[in-house]
Scaffold this active site. Structure first.
Site, PDB file in Angstrom:
ATOM      1  CE1 TYR A 198       0.536   1.667   4.311  1.00  0.00           C
ATOM      2  CE2 TYR A 198       0.793  -0.712   4.526  1.00  0.00           C
ATOM      3  CZ  TYR A 198       0.965   0.569   5.035  1.00  0.00           C
ATOM      4  OH  TYR A 198       1.579   0.747   6.257  1.00  0.00           O
ATOM      5  CB  CYS A 199       1.810   3.907  -1.592  1.00  0.00           C
ATOM      6  SG  CYS A 199       0.944   3.780  -3.160  1.00  0.00           S
ATOM      7  CB  THR A 200      -0.084   8.426  -0.253  1.00  0.00           C
ATOM      8  OG1 THR A 200       1.051   8.436   0.586  1.00  0.00           O
ATOM      9  CG2 THR A 200      -1.032   9.545   0.156  1.00  0.00           C
ATOM     10  N   GLY A 202      -1.863   5.056  -4.246  1.00  0.00           N
ATOM     11  CA  GLY A 202      -1.824   3.879  -5.108  1.00  0.00           C
ATOM     12  C   GLY A 202      -0.785   3.890  -6.203  1.00  0.00           C
ATOM     13  CB  ILE A 227      -3.779   5.477   2.940  1.00  0.00           C
ATOM     14  CG1 ILE A 227      -2.651   4.462   3.093  1.00  0.00           C
ATOM     15  CG2 ILE A 227      -4.373   5.788   4.307  1.00  0.00           C
ATOM     16  CD1 ILE A 227      -1.386   5.042   3.709  1.00  0.00           C
TER      17      ILE A 227
END
Length: 451
Positions: A198-200, A202, A227
């Site tokens: 995951y990241c901020t 995508g 997220i």
């Protein structure tokens, strides 16, 4: 044809406040083949400037990556400018859960070699062979699987204030650094584990998932929309949040609260806190976590040294910065021996505290409104001439005169001449002169300080 910002950040903020209309903070990305990024950039700037859209956007031959602020009333018109391009038809726009009308104060569209600096040679693997996208409910379910390894593909200063429970949180400053480190940590689990990333928003996971599939990992998954989209889905569907704390965002807010848990500390006093500050000293500008008490005591600064510097005359501050490269290699984000309570790498899932109220962190600053501009300075008399462009000023008002050379000078109006005659009130269109204990320049702005 205007391809640049004509207003300063201060002026733009004042106009936004005066308009009193809601703005939406959003982000999006798209990988696509763009033949002429410069022409694409120019077209976007013209369209978005017309819609009063602001933000930071990167375009490259491989696609677009954008974080933006758009007037709510122009949202559909903005979407139409995207869907005019085939590769952005039905594009997902990650709209923030918390909004701040000042999240972005200028429109910047830059052409880059890549939309994310990943350090990868895209010719060596299939960048379209990406991992399986998971929505919030599916993501929660796979996290409960004991065969799952979840990896945070953000940087240390992002994961410190919030992360998914049980996630690997690499102690890195760039996405480029994280790839080989994570690969080494996961050796031997290419076939027997679910690699969940995951990241901020995508975008980092799109490329990373393809890279790890190329490296032999069989079961690769990624959080759809990152997220930001996860927070929206758990709120809409009433799901449990497996993410704990706050999501770091790359705009003036510097964070968007996901849960009430505080998992980090003030870097100066150790109190539970997850609010970031950029050091007020322009020669430092260090990004660090600072509680409200330290923020007030230290005047937005990371150290006593920086606090002393911001009170120097601007010309002296400029001398100190001369010849110093103010970049990531010198002023590292959140890494400094001045920070006594900094944590990164392996992070705890246990909260240190609970937030008392949900609000967007605002920088401690002078509340003011733009009134006019400097027109002339009479050196021998020590008198400044101003043109009043907005509202009015009255004898007794506190004013701020601000400019790149003048700095920020506050005074209380004791006496002024309006259109050549002494008067207590000056309104829009009036010319005002007043004695000043300092010199002003033509680029200076005149603000009224609001109590």
């Amino acid at each position: 044809m205007q391809l640049y910002n004509t207003l300063s950040a201060e002026e733009r903020a004042e106009l936004i406040d005066q308009a009193g209309k809601q703005r939406l903070t959003l982000s999006f990305y798209a990988y696509a083949k763009i033949e002429d990024p410069k022409q694409f950039r120019d077209n976007l700037f013209i369209e978005w400037n017309r819609l009063d859209a602001l933000g930071r956007i990167y375009v490259a031959k491989e696609g677009i990556n954008a974080q933006m602020s758009v007037p709510a009333e122009n949202f559909e018109a903005f979407r139409a400018t995207l869907e005019a391009y085939d590769f952005m038809k039905d594009i997902r726009l990650n709209v923030a859960v918390e909004h701040d009308d000042h999240s972005f104060l200028k429109l910047t569209v830059k052409v880059r070699d890549k939309i994310v600096a990943d350090g990868l040679n895209d010719e060596t693997f299939d960048v379209t062979n990406i991992g399986i996208h998971l929505k919030a409910k599916e993501f929660n379910q796979i996290l409960d699987d004991p065969n799952t390894i979840v990896v945070d593909f953000r940087n240390h200063y992002e994961s410190e204030i919030g992360h998914f429970k049980g996630a690997i949180t690499p102690d890195v400053e760039t996405f480029r650094e994280s790839l080989p480190i994570i690969h080494d940590q996961l050796k031997g689990h290419e076939e027997d584990k679910n690699l969940v990333m995951y990241c901020t928003g995508g975008i980092r996971c799109e490329k990373a998932s393809a890279y790890f599939k190329h490296q032999g990992f069989k079961n690769v998954y990624q959080l759809e929309g990152g997220i930001i989209n996860y927070a929206k889905q758990i709120q809409e569907e009433g799901l449990e949040s497996k993410f704990i704390g706050k999501n770091f965002v790359f705009d003036h807010r510097l964070g968007e609260r996901i849960t009430d848990d505080i998992v980090s500390q003030c870097h100066q006093c150790g109190k539970p806190c997850d609010n970031h500050t950029n050091c007020e000293n322009e020669g430092c500008h260090l990004l660090f976590i600072q509680c409200d008490e330290c923020k007030a005591a230290m005047e937005n600064c990371c150290s006593d040294e920086c606090r002393q510097i911001i009170h120097m005359p601007l010309v002296e501050q400029v001398k100190l910065r001369r010849g110093v490269k103010n970049g990531n290699m010198i002023f590292r984000k959140g890494k400094s021996e001045k920070l006594l309570f900094k944590h990164s790498g392996v992070l705890s899932d246990l909260p240190l505290g609970v937030v008392e109220k949900k609000d967007i962190r605002q920088k401690i600053k002078i509340k003011k409104i733009l009134i006019g501009k400097a027109e002339h300075y009479y050196v021998k008399a020590g008198v400044g001439l101003f043109i009043i462009e907005n509202q009015e000023i009255v004898v007794g008002d506190k004013i701020l005169i601000s400019g790149p050379t003048t700095g920020n000078e506050e005074i209380t109006i004791e006496k002024m001449f309006v259109n050549g005659s002494e008067n207590r009130v000056a309104k829009a269109g009036d010319k005002v002169t007043m004695a000043l204990p300092f010199r002003i320049r033509l680029s200076d702005k005149l603000f009224k300080i609001l109590e």
